[in-house]
Design an enzyme around this catalytic site. Structure first.
Site, PDB file in Angstrom:
ATOM      1  N   SER A 118       0.790  -1.225   0.000  1.00 14.69           N
ATOM      2  CA  SER A 118       0.000   0.000   0.000  1.00 14.69           C
ATOM      3  C   SER A 118       0.823   1.276   0.000  1.00 14.69           C
ATOM      4  O   SER A 118       0.333   2.325  -0.432  1.00 14.69           O
ATOM      5  CB  SER A 118      -0.941   0.014   1.211  1.00 14.69           C
ATOM      6  OG  SER A 118      -0.203  -0.016   2.420  1.00 14.69           O
ATOM      7  N   HIS A 142      -5.322  -3.678  -2.735  1.00 16.45           N
ATOM      8  CA  HIS A 142      -5.024  -2.680  -3.770  1.00 16.45           C
ATOM      9  C   HIS A 142      -4.868  -3.290  -5.170  1.00 16.45           C
ATOM     10  O   HIS A 142      -4.523  -2.573  -6.107  1.00 16.45           O
ATOM     11  CB  HIS A 142      -3.767  -1.910  -3.382  1.00 16.45           C
ATOM     12  CG  HIS A 142      -3.896  -1.212  -2.068  1.00 16.45           C
ATOM     13  ND1 HIS A 142      -4.464   0.038  -1.934  1.00 16.45           N
ATOM     14  CD2 HIS A 142      -3.553  -1.609  -0.809  1.00 16.45           C
ATOM     15  CE1 HIS A 142      -4.465   0.382  -0.663  1.00 16.45           C
ATOM     16  NE2 HIS A 142      -3.916  -0.596   0.043  1.00 16.45           N
ATOM     17  N   LYS A 164     -12.333   0.073  -2.017  1.00 10.59           N
ATOM     18  CA  LYS A 164     -11.316   0.761  -2.821  1.00 10.59           C
ATOM     19  C   LYS A 164     -11.762   0.720  -4.286  1.00 10.59           C
ATOM     20  O   LYS A 164     -12.607   1.512  -4.686  1.00 10.59           O
ATOM     21  CB  LYS A 164      -9.948   0.129  -2.579  1.00 10.59           C
ATOM     22  CG  LYS A 164      -9.486   0.317  -1.123  1.00 10.59           C
ATOM     23  CD  LYS A 164      -8.142  -0.285  -0.875  1.00 10.59           C
ATOM     24  CE  LYS A 164      -7.619   0.045   0.515  1.00 10.59           C
ATOM     25  NZ  LYS A 164      -8.432  -0.518   1.618  1.00 10.59           N
TER      26      LYS A 164
END
Length: 372
Positions: free
Chosen positions: A163, A191, A222
């Protein structure tokens, strides 16, 4: 070192308004990689879900809080990631602190990359297993630590995309080590899900990996643009987690209307090749355009583009200078990143335009020259 919050007064999007500013800022800090957080189709699905299911689930999933859209979402997520089954958690943090203590305990061993996310560190500590950390992506060091361990159960834990550095873990090699040492491999793909791999199916699909030793965690706040997380794997593993993961068992289920929104988000991710193509073009444009002399742009092919400044004070000063020019790029300092590596964590989104990325590149280039 003190953190502070800024109050956002618009939906999540590049052109953002803040309560402490009179004019809009251009944000390069959200993890909304595909630009879905303010997608009208998802908001409409949640609205329709609230009309059908109300605002809350009323209980934990194992009492009476598991609704039809939760079940459908888990089935869709399992199929999308190529796994037998999936379990929907309220947050990614809850998923990570629930999975590890359910799988290993005293006398077992967890092998963790030193740059893993804080939730993975906390999950490992809660498990009470021996925590053995290895240098970032150092396969030789990990192999030596695995060979030296006589723990009856071994669990390798890694971010899929790190990250704060934006690099991708060497998952094929990690899986080979897991199989050679009869270990599990838990991949936190917070991610990568929605961004990497065919149709955005994540970092395992990016490498074409499949194995009964894989346990996959993906977040849904996300790239998916909503909220929550899921863990996918073999059917018996997921059934075990359903019965043993305390952060799943002992909490109220997420509102079913969110699951309705996530089903629409999953459709958009699968159909989102145009968004991903645009995002990858922005990443390439940013990397090619930024010409630096003192600061270091870490090697990353993901939307996370870390610009290492080094000194905490300078990183904060550059972040404030960007803010004064209408660009929101927060400074990240220790202990979130190692000492001496304070940085700007620049995050690109499919919602950005090429002109907006060019504006950031030009401003950063000018600021570095002024700071020299």
């Amino acid at each position: 070192m003190r953190r502070r919050r800024r109050i956002v007064t618009t939906p999540c999007r590049p052109d953002t308004r803040l309560a402490d500013r009179d004019s809009a800022v251009l944000a390069f800090c959200s993890n909304d990689y595909l630009g879905l957080a303010a997608e009208p189709a998802i908001a409409d699905a949640i609205r329709r879900g609230s009309e059908r299911w109300g605002s809350g689930s009323g209980a934990s999933h194992l009492v009476s809080g598991h609704y039809a859209p939760h079940e459908t979402l888990e089935q869709r997520l399992a199929a999308f990631t190529g796994m037998d089954d999936a379990l929907y958690f309220s947050t990614g943090y809850m998923a990570n602190i629930g999975v590890m203590p359910a799988l290993v305990g005293r006398g077992d061993a967890i092998f963790a990359d030193k740059l893993n996310h804080a939730s993975l560190v906390d999950g490992a500590l809660l498990s009470r297993a021996e925590l053995i950390r290895y240098p970032h992506c150092d396969l030789q060091a990990l192999a030596a630590r695995l060979a030296a361990s006589d723990a009856p159960r071994k669990l390798i834990v890694t971010d899929g995309v790190f990250s704060m550095d934006g690099d991708i873990a060497p998952l094929p090699e990690l899986l080979a080590l897991a199989e050679a040492h009869q270990a599990w491999l838990l991949v936190d793909d917070a991610h990568g899900f929605g961004v990497l791999g065919p149709q955005g199916r994540g970092c395992l699909a990016h490498f074409g990996l499949a194995s009964p030793r894989l346990i996959y965690m993906g977040t849904l706040g996300k790239a998916a643009g909503v909220s929550g997380a899921f863990v996918a794997g073999q059917r018996d593993v997921i059934d075990w987690l359903l019965n043993k993961a305390r952060s799943y068992i002992f909490t109220t289920g997420a509102p079913p209307m969110l699951a309705e929104g996530l089903l629409t988000a999953l459709d958009l991710i699968g159909q989102g090749d145009e968004r991903r193509t645009h995002l990858n073009a922005l990443i390439a444009r940013f990397k090619a355009g930024l010409k630096l002399k003192r600061w270091q742009l870490l090697p990353s092919d993901t939307p996370i583009q870390p610009l290492v400044i080094g000194d905490n004070h300078e990183a904060l000063a550059i972040s404030r200078a960007l803010d004064s020019e209408g660009l929101w790029v927060p400074a990240i300092r220790p202990p979130t990143v190692p000492k001496g590596s304070a940085r700007l964590r620049i995050v690109l989104s499919a919602a950005h335009s090429t002109a907006q990325v060019d504006r950031l590149v030009d401003t950063l280039t000018r600021l570095e020259t002024l700071q020299a």
